[in-house]
Scaffold this active site. Structure first.
Site, PDB file in Angstrom:
ATOM      1  CB  VAL A  10      -6.575 -43.227  14.523  1.00 37.74           C
ATOM      2  CG1 VAL A  10      -7.557 -44.369  15.205  1.00 37.74           C
ATOM      3  CG2 VAL A  10      -5.447 -42.979  14.923  1.00 37.74           C
ATOM      4  CB  SER A  11      -9.532 -44.078   9.408  1.00 37.25           C
ATOM      5  OG  SER A  11      -8.900 -45.353   9.208  1.00 37.25           O
ATOM      6  CB  THR A  12     -11.326 -48.200  12.015  1.00 42.64           C
ATOM      7  OG1 THR A  12     -10.128 -48.910  12.065  1.00 42.64           O
ATOM      8  CG2 THR A  12     -11.644 -47.904  10.446  1.00 42.64           C
ATOM      9  CD  GLN A  15      -7.072 -47.881  11.197  1.00 38.64           C
ATOM     10  OE1 GLN A  15      -6.993 -46.552  11.261  1.00 38.64           O
ATOM     11  NE2 GLN A  15      -6.930 -48.393   9.944  1.00 38.64           N
TER      12      GLN A  15
END
Length: 211
Positions: A10-12, A15
């Site tokens: 989950v990078s942002t 998300q």
């Protein structure tokens, strides 16, 4: 006993682990264990160097299944993604993707199936890196526009968030049609077509709205 491990990156902020897991469950996967990395770049940080990603190499055993939304969750660097998949396969782990239901299994001995499998790995890993490069350039363009004129017109707020956009681009890259993508993402078919026709503009809109 063989187990199914779900890995999410989950990078942002938009998300979510819950959304990625729900997609996997709706696709019919029964998850035994869940592992996730939050706020970690798939470009600059290799899978084996992430706090949770490196656990996969310790806990996965022969006959286990590793489930990911798509190969870009493993990483955005071509060599890292392809090397990780091949390493898991050598250890007897089967890798499955939620999007397009791809299966990478090192057990096959048929040379033609092996060739097709390896070509798919190379293609999908290259696509993940290409998407990352395009995303970075479009974000840069949007940020520069905003800096050049803070009062610049941002247009209508996008109907999609970062995760939906990534899913659209991913599925377009694998040849999926607009209707199928709309069904997966919950977007309208028209929104999918707009992204397909002007991906840079769609990416720029996300950057302009800081999404």
């Amino acid at each position: 006993m063989a187990k199914t491990v779900f890995y999410a990156r989950v990078s942002t902020a938009d998300q979510t682990l819950e959304h990625q897991r729900r997609q996997a469950e709706l696709a019919g996967f029964k998850i035994d264990q869940e592992i996730a990395d939050h706020g970690v770049s798939g470009i600059s940080t290799k899978l084996a160097e992430r706090p949770q990603g490196k656990r996969l190499f310790d806990i996965l055993r022969p006959s286990d299944t590793l489930v990911v939304r798509w190969v870009d969750r493993l990483g955005r660097d071509y060599r890292d993604v392809s090397d990780s998949i091949r390493l898991f396969m050598r250890d007897g782990v089967v890798i499955k993707t939620v999007i397009n239901a791809m299966v990478f299994d090192g057990a096959t001995k048929d040379p033609i199936q092996q060739a097709v499998r390896d070509a798919l790995i190379a293609f999908m890993a290259a696509t993940a890196e290409a998407q990352a490069v395009a995303t970075k350039e479009a974000q840069k363009a949007g940020i520069e526009d905003a800096k050049s004129d803070p009062r610049s017109y941002r247009g209508r707020k996008p109907s999609y968030d970062r995760e939906a956009f990534d899913t659209v681009v991913t599925m377009l890259g694998t040849g999926a049609g607009a209707s199928a993508i709309a069904k997966v993402t919950g977007l309208t078919r028209q929104a999918v077509l707009r992204i397909r026709e002007d991906r840079i503009g769609a990416e720029k809109a996300l950057a302009m709205w800081a999404l």
